[in-house]
Design a protein around this motif. Structure first.
Motif, PDB file in Angstrom:
ATOM      1  N   SER A 175       0.845  -1.191   0.000  1.00 58.23           N
ATOM      2  CA  SER A 175       0.000   0.000   0.000  1.00 58.23           C
ATOM      3  C   SER A 175       0.883   1.245   0.000  1.00 58.23           C
ATOM      4  O   SER A 175       0.652   2.186  -0.760  1.00 58.23           O
ATOM      5  CB  SER A 175      -0.920  -0.011   1.220  1.00 58.23           C
ATOM      6  N   ARG A 176       1.916   1.240   0.852  1.00 56.01           N
ATOM      7  CA  ARG A 176       2.855   2.365   0.874  1.00 56.01           C
ATOM      8  C   ARG A 176       3.581   2.467  -0.463  1.00 56.01           C
ATOM      9  O   ARG A 176       3.785   3.565  -0.982  1.00 56.01           O
ATOM     10  CB  ARG A 176       3.858   2.197   2.015  1.00 56.01           C
ATOM     11  N   PHE A 177       3.960   1.334  -1.044  1.00 57.25           N
ATOM     12  CA  PHE A 177       4.635   1.308  -2.343  1.00 57.25           C
ATOM     13  C   PHE A 177       3.779   1.991  -3.405  1.00 57.25           C
ATOM     14  O   PHE A 177       4.245   2.864  -4.128  1.00 57.25           O
ATOM     15  CB  PHE A 177       4.933  -0.149  -2.726  1.00 57.25           C
ATOM     16  N   TRP A 178       2.514   1.596  -3.496  1.00 56.92           N
ATOM     17  CA  TRP A 178       1.639   2.168  -4.515  1.00 56.92           C
ATOM     18  C   TRP A 178       1.341   3.631  -4.242  1.00 56.92           C
ATOM     19  O   TRP A 178       1.307   4.446  -5.169  1.00 56.92           O
ATOM     20  CB  TRP A 178       0.349   1.361  -4.644  1.00 56.92           C
ATOM     21  N   ASN A 179       1.131   3.998  -2.995  1.00 60.81           N
ATOM     22  CA  ASN A 179       0.875   5.401  -2.665  1.00 60.81           C
ATOM     23  C   ASN A 179       2.060   6.272  -3.059  1.00 60.81           C
ATOM     24  O   ASN A 179       1.882   7.353  -3.630  1.00 60.81           O
ATOM     25  CB  ASN A 179       0.555   5.568  -1.180  1.00 60.81           C
ATOM     26  N   THR A 180       3.268   5.809  -2.774  1.00 60.03           N
ATOM     27  CA  THR A 180       4.470   6.562  -3.141  1.00 60.03           C
ATOM     28  C   THR A 180       4.573   6.707  -4.647  1.00 60.03           C
ATOM     29  O   THR A 180       4.825   7.804  -5.163  1.00 60.03           O
ATOM     30  CB  THR A 180       5.727   5.855  -2.581  1.00 60.03           C
ATOM     31  N   ASN A 181       4.373   5.626  -5.371  1.00 57.84           N
ATOM     32  CA  ASN A 181       4.494   5.678  -6.824  1.00 57.84           C
ATOM     33  C   ASN A 181       3.384   6.493  -7.474  1.00 57.84           C
ATOM     34  O   ASN A 181       3.629   7.205  -8.458  1.00 57.84           O
ATOM     35  CB  ASN A 181       4.561   4.271  -7.418  1.00 57.84           C
ATOM     36  N   LEU A 182       2.192   6.434  -6.943  1.00 58.66           N
ATOM     37  CA  LEU A 182       1.102   7.254  -7.484  1.00 58.66           C
ATOM     38  C   LEU A 182       1.340   8.735  -7.212  1.00 58.66           C
ATOM     39  O   LEU A 182       1.036   9.587  -8.048  1.00 58.66           O
ATOM     40  CB  LEU A 182      -0.247   6.794  -6.929  1.00 58.66           C
ATOM     41  N   ARG A 183       1.901   9.029  -6.054  1.00 53.36           N
ATOM     42  CA  ARG A 183       2.232  10.412  -5.731  1.00 53.36           C
ATOM     43  C   ARG A 183       3.304  10.934  -6.704  1.00 53.36           C
ATOM     44  O   ARG A 183       3.206  12.043  -7.213  1.00 53.36           O
ATOM     45  CB  ARG A 183       2.715  10.503  -4.278  1.00 53.36           C
ATOM     46  N   ARG A 184       4.320  10.112  -6.991  1.00 53.36           N
ATOM     47  CA  ARG A 184       5.361  10.489  -7.954  1.00 53.36           C
ATOM     48  C   ARG A 184       4.770  10.703  -9.345  1.00 53.36           C
ATOM     49  O   ARG A 184       5.132  11.648 -10.050  1.00 53.36           O
ATOM     50  CB  ARG A 184       6.439   9.415  -8.015  1.00 53.36           C
ATOM     51  N   LEU A 185       3.874   9.820  -9.752  1.00 57.36           N
ATOM     52  CA  LEU A 185       3.235   9.956 -11.058  1.00 57.36           C
ATOM     53  C   LEU A 185       2.434  11.258 -11.128  1.00 57.36           C
ATOM     54  O   LEU A 185       2.492  11.987 -12.113  1.00 57.36           O
ATOM     55  CB  LEU A 185       2.333   8.756 -11.342  1.00 57.36           C
ATOM     56  N   ASN A 186       1.711  11.537 -10.063  1.00 59.66           N
ATOM     57  CA  ASN A 186       0.927  12.768 -10.001  1.00 59.66           C
ATOM     58  C   ASN A 186       1.829  13.992 -10.118  1.00 59.66           C
ATOM     59  O   ASN A 186       1.514  14.944 -10.842  1.00 59.66           O
ATOM     60  CB  ASN A 186       0.107  12.813  -8.714  1.00 59.66           C
ATOM     61  N   GLN A 187       2.946  13.986  -9.413  1.00 68.12           N
ATOM     62  CA  GLN A 187       3.894  15.102  -9.494  1.00 68.12           C
ATOM     63  C   GLN A 187       4.427  15.258 -10.929  1.00 68.12           C
ATOM     64  O   GLN A 187       4.542  16.364 -11.444  1.00 68.12           O
ATOM     65  CB  GLN A 187       5.056  14.892  -8.530  1.00 68.12           C
ATOM     66  N   LEU A 188       4.761  14.150 -11.559  1.00 67.46           N
ATOM     67  CA  LEU A 188       5.261  14.162 -12.934  1.00 67.46           C
ATOM     68  C   LEU A 188       4.230  14.765 -13.889  1.00 67.46           C
ATOM     69  O   LEU A 188       4.554  15.607 -14.720  1.00 67.46           O
ATOM     70  CB  LEU A 188       5.667  12.758 -13.380  1.00 67.46           C
ATOM     71  N   LEU A 189       2.997  14.348 -13.728  1.00 68.37           N
ATOM     72  CA  LEU A 189       1.933  14.856 -14.590  1.00 68.37           C
ATOM     73  C   LEU A 189       1.700  16.351 -14.363  1.00 68.37           C
ATOM     74  O   LEU A 189       1.466  17.102 -15.305  1.00 68.37           O
ATOM     75  CB  LEU A 189       0.637  14.069 -14.359  1.00 68.37           C
ATOM     76  N   GLU A 190       1.774  16.774 -13.114  1.00 72.66           N
ATOM     77  CA  GLU A 190       1.612  18.199 -12.815  1.00 72.66           C
ATOM     78  C   GLU A 190       2.749  19.017 -13.411  1.00 72.66           C
ATOM     79  O   GLU A 190       2.540  20.123 -13.925  1.00 72.66           O
ATOM     80  CB  GLU A 190       1.534  18.427 -11.297  1.00 72.66           C
ATOM     81  N   GLU A 191       3.969  18.489 -13.374  1.00 75.17           N
ATOM     82  CA  GLU A 191       5.130  19.199 -13.959  1.00 75.17           C
ATOM     83  C   GLU A 191       5.004  19.297 -15.473  1.00 75.17           C
ATOM     84  O   GLU A 191       5.407  20.300 -16.051  1.00 75.17           O
ATOM     85  CB  GLU A 191       6.420  18.481 -13.563  1.00 75.17           C
ATOM     86  N   GLU A 192       4.461  18.267 -16.105  1.00 75.20           N
ATOM     87  CA  GLU A 192       4.307  18.277 -17.563  1.00 75.20           C
ATOM     88  C   GLU A 192       3.238  19.275 -17.990  1.00 75.20           C
ATOM     89  O   GLU A 192       3.309  19.806 -19.091  1.00 75.20           O
ATOM     90  CB  GLU A 192       3.963  16.882 -18.081  1.00 75.20           C
ATOM     91  N   GLU A 193       2.258  19.543 -17.151  1.00 74.60           N
ATOM     92  CA  GLU A 193       1.192  20.499 -17.471  1.00 74.60           C
ATOM     93  C   GLU A 193       1.700  21.927 -17.457  1.00 74.60           C
ATOM     94  O   GLU A 193       1.120  22.792 -18.111  1.00 74.60           O
ATOM     95  CB  GLU A 193       0.033  20.368 -16.483  1.00 74.60           C
ATOM     96  N   LYS A 194       2.767  22.180 -16.748  1.00 71.52           N
ATOM     97  CA  LYS A 194       3.286  23.556 -16.617  1.00 71.52           C
ATOM     98  C   LYS A 194       3.984  24.027 -17.850  1.00 71.52           C
ATOM     99  O   LYS A 194       4.372  23.563 -18.764  1.00 71.52           O
ATOM    100  CB  LYS A 194       4.252  23.645 -15.443  1.00 71.52           C
TER     101      LYS A 194
END
Length: 109
Positions: A90-109
């Motif tokens: 659960s911690r593994f997936w939460n960490t990776n989803l958070r990283r993915l979200n950050q990546l997607l937010e950076e690409e939108e900028k």
């Protein structure tokens, strides 16, 4: 029964859908006799007894004799091992989803 005295792995014990269903039934009551546990299944008492024996070997089921009847109840403590294992992922997936979200937010900028 301590963890060191268990004869069967908890993961192995819950691998079968019938045994998971037995655990669910026992979790919903204080204890049940074999004939009541057999009723919801399309199998005989011997087959259900074999599943209960596997759960008992894993420490998930406790039994006691009341006259000629054996009553079973859930011992959920060994399920903590599974909960702890799942918590890691659960911690593994939460960490990776958070990283993915950050990546997607950076690409939108």
């Amino acid at each position: 029964m301590s963890d060191n005295n268990r004869l069967r792995d908890v993961f192995d014990a819950i691998a079968d859908p019938t045994r998971r269903r037995l655990i669910r039934l026992l979790a919903e009551t204080d204890e049940m006799p074999l004939h009541e546990l057999t009723a919801p299944f399309n199998m005989g008492r011997t087959a259900v007894s074999k599943h209960l024996a596997i759960l008992k070997e894993a420490g998930l089921v406790l039994d006691r004799k009341v006259g000629r009847e054996t009553r079973f109840r859930l011992n959920a403590a060994p399920l903590r091992e599974i909960q702890d294992w799942l918590a890691f992922y659960s911690r593994f997936w939460n960490t990776n989803l958070r990283r993915l979200n950050q990546l997607l937010e950076e690409e939108e900028k």
